[in-house]
Design an enzyme around this catalytic site. Structure first.
Site, PDB file in Angstrom:
ATOM      1  N   ARG A   1      -9.173 -14.608  57.399  1.00  0.00           N
ATOM      2  CA  ARG A   1     -10.319 -14.112  56.632  1.00  0.00           C
ATOM      3  C   ARG A   1     -11.402 -13.561  57.546  1.00  0.00           C
ATOM      4  NH1 ARG A   1      -7.418 -17.683  53.773  1.00  0.00           N
ATOM      5  NH2 ARG A   1      -7.612 -17.830  51.502  1.00  0.00           N
TER       6      ARG A   1
ATOM      7  N   ARG B   1       9.597 -13.326  49.641  1.00  0.00           N
ATOM      8  CA  ARG B   1       8.576 -14.106  48.916  1.00  0.00           C
ATOM      9  C   ARG B   1       7.922 -13.297  47.781  1.00  0.00           C
ATOM     10  NH1 ARG B   1       5.015 -17.237  53.147  1.00  0.00           N
ATOM     11  NH2 ARG B   1       4.298 -18.256  51.222  1.00  0.00           N
TER      12      ARG B   1
ATOM     13  N   SER C   1      -3.324 -20.594  43.228  1.00  0.00           N
ATOM     14  CA  SER C   1      -3.069 -19.958  44.522  1.00  0.00           C
ATOM     15  C   SER C   1      -4.335 -19.367  45.110  1.00  0.00           C
ATOM     16  CB  SER C   1      -2.020 -18.845  44.356  1.00  0.00           C
ATOM     17  OG  SER C   1      -2.028 -18.024  45.509  1.00  0.00           O
TER      18      SER C   1
ATOM     19  N   ASP D   1       0.180 -27.345  52.010  1.00  0.00           N
ATOM     20  CA  ASP D   1       0.913 -27.061  53.246  1.00  0.00           C
ATOM     21  C   ASP D   1       1.323 -28.336  53.990  1.00  0.00           C
ATOM     22  OD1 ASP D   1       0.705 -24.373  52.760  1.00  0.00           O
ATOM     23  OD2 ASP D   1      -1.062 -24.092  54.024  1.00  0.00           O
TER      24      ASP D   1
HETATM   25  C1  S3P Z   1      -3.365 -20.029  51.977  1.00  0.00           C
HETATM   26  C2  S3P Z   1      -3.106 -20.479  50.714  1.00  0.00           C
HETATM   27  C3  S3P Z   1      -1.916 -21.273  50.365  1.00  0.00           C
HETATM   28  C4  S3P Z   1      -1.244 -21.856  51.605  1.00  0.00           C
HETATM   29  C5  S3P Z   1      -1.125 -20.862  52.716  1.00  0.00           C
HETATM   30  C6  S3P Z   1      -2.488 -20.351  53.124  1.00  0.00           C
HETATM   31  C7  S3P Z   1      -4.575 -19.223  52.214  1.00  0.00           C
HETATM   32  O1  S3P Z   1      -0.983 -20.443  49.685  1.00  0.00           O
HETATM   33  O2  S3P Z   1       0.026 -22.353  51.281  1.00  0.00           O
HETATM   34  O3  S3P Z   1      -0.511 -21.440  53.851  1.00  0.00           O
HETATM   35  O4  S3P Z   1      -4.966 -19.030  53.380  1.00  0.00           O
HETATM   36  O5  S3P Z   1      -5.156 -18.752  51.226  1.00  0.00           O
HETATM   37  P1  S3P Z   1      -1.097 -20.207  48.093  1.00  0.00           P
HETATM   38  O6  S3P Z   1      -2.417 -19.668  47.838  1.00  0.00           O
HETATM   39  O7  S3P Z   1      -0.025 -19.220  47.763  1.00  0.00           O
HETATM   40  O8  S3P Z   1      -0.852 -21.544  47.487  1.00  0.00           O
END
Ligand code: S3P
Length: 433
Positions: free
Chosen positions: A27, A123, A167, A315
């Protein structure tokens, strides 16, 4: 194919500091790129995933200097200053990079195409494309998967989007596109997910509100360049939290870890099992809370994991499953079908590995039942999943014979130097090319 050989009979002791947070690093690079002025970042994770984002940002015409380890200086080009890349953008293994870039790039004047490695090409990307299309973006996937083709030059409008899956990546994609939309963009989460995008947007001066799982961004005139200090990655600390919980004889400390409450579900899960964990020395790194985590040895008992904790520990399940295998009795995880679409199908791959080491499991469509018991030795295949590889290295702390872990090169995507750091606190872990 690279291997870990983890020898039994080790114990962990001392303290560690883990590399920077992966989510925050992605980010910082993306927001710094579209800010007005220079953004200085320290503590950046220099793992392959974030380097893919850094390369993509450079190819979009942003100058990124790297004055020292973990330090980057991003010469932001402003919200409308990105340039068309001279070919496809390769996100490597990084799902976060792909989904967040989908949001950012769908608002640009130019076309772009995103690809990734073998795992990422499998994915699901429609989950991020859906709200973006509702906003007016033109995005194509192939059967829902990459390559993702984004047609630029669309006018986006703000929407209210009720996410069907919890998510943070989908939420963030919509919020990033929302920076460019006409009117405000609201995302409603079915369960709380990590809020690093919201916090960091505020650091860049953007008007974002978040209350009770409803997040709203108002399009700013510009993002003000910021200074970002990236804390240690809780998800990397998790391996040492579990290692110390199952394999320390004295208090163990993980220093300088990001403890944003949308990330620390693992602490609650382990505490329910009886682990002795304490957060000390609380401080902050900009918008993110930071602490040291002290772990004292304590016996663990199996639990039923409350489903509300699943997105807050999403995670950490590979490492948690190893802790569960070391606990007395049965542990049950449900409501975790998202694990099936991570870097690997983490329910199937972890169950297979645990079984190979003599642990009894039952695979459920949305989770896993694990019967605690003694770990033998054996061979496990990580299926190229960094977190699976590191988790099985921890199992050696309770194993009766060596564990060979196959296909571990991707550990460098999130945790470069993991094996050396693990050895420095006592694990007997050898890497072979
Ligand atoms: C993340 C969000 C999660 C996580 C990924 C990192 C992020 O995924 O599993 O390792 O940085 O926004 P999801 O948003 O698909 O759950």
């Amino acid at each position: 194919m690279s291997l870990f050989i983890a020898e039994p009979g080790a114990a962990v002791a001392g303290s560690v500091r883990v590399p920077g947070d992966k989510s925050i690093s992605h980010r910082a690079l993306m927001l710094g790129a579209v800010a007005s002025g220079a953004t200085a970042v320290d503590g950046l994770l220099e793992g392959e995933d974030c380097l893919a984002t850094l390369r993509a940002v450079s190819r979009l015409g942003v100058l990124v200097r790297r004055p020292g380890p973990g330090e980057v200086m991003i010469e932001g080009v402003g919200l409308h200053g990105l340039r068309a890349p001279d070919g496809v953008l390769d996100m490597g293994n990084a799902g976060t990079a792909m989904r967040l870039f989908m949001g950012l790039l769908s608002a640009q004047a130019f076309d772009s195409e995103l690809i990734g490695d073998e795992s990422l090409m499998r994915r699901p990307m429609e989950r991020a494309a859906k709200p973006l299309r509702d906003m007016g973006a033109r995005i194509e996937t192939i059967n829902g998967r990459p390559p993702v083709r984004i047609h630029g030059g669309q006018r986006l409008r703000g929407i209210r989007y009720e996410m069907p899956v919890a998510s943070a990546q989908v939420k963030s994609a919509a919020l990033l596109a929302g920076l460019y939309a006409e009117g405000e963009t609201t995302v409603v989460e079915p369960a709380v997910t990590r809020d690093h995008t919201e916090r960091m947007l505020q650091s860049f001066g953007v008007d974002v509100t978040a209350r009770g799982g409803v997040v709203t961004v108002r399009p700013p005139r510009q993002l003000q360049a910021a200074r970002i200090s990236v804390p240690g990655d809780f998800s990397s600390a998790a391996f040492f939290i579990v290692a110390a919980s199952i394999g320390a004889r004295a208090p163990f400390v993980i220093e300088g870890v990001g403890v944003n409450p949308t990330r620390t579900g693992l602490l609650e899960m382990l505490a329910l099992m009886g682990a002795d964990l304490r957060l000390v020395n609380h401080r902050s790194a900009g918008a993110e809370p930071v602490a040291d985590i002290e772990v004292r040895p304590a016996p663990l008992s199996g639990i039923r994991v409350p489903e509300r904790l699943v997105p807050l520990a999403i995670d950490e399940f590979p490492a948690f499953f190893v802790a569960a295998a070391c606990a007395k009795g049965e542990t049950l995880v449900t409501g975790a079908e998202e694990l099936r679409v991570k870097e690997s199908d983490r329910i199937a791959v972890m169950a297979r590995g645990l079984e190979a080491l003599g642990i009894r499991t039952e695979v459920l469509p949305d989770g896993l039942r694990i019967e605690g018991g003694p770990f033998g030795g054996g061979v496990v295949d990580s299926h190229g999943d960094h977190r699976v590889a590191m988790s099985f290295a921890l199992a050696s702390l309770r194993a009766s014979a060596p564990i060979e872990i196959r296909d571990v090169a991707n550990v460098a995507t999130s945790f470069p130097g993991f094996a050396a750091l693990a050895r420095s606190v006592g694990l007997r872990l050898e890497e072979r090319p």
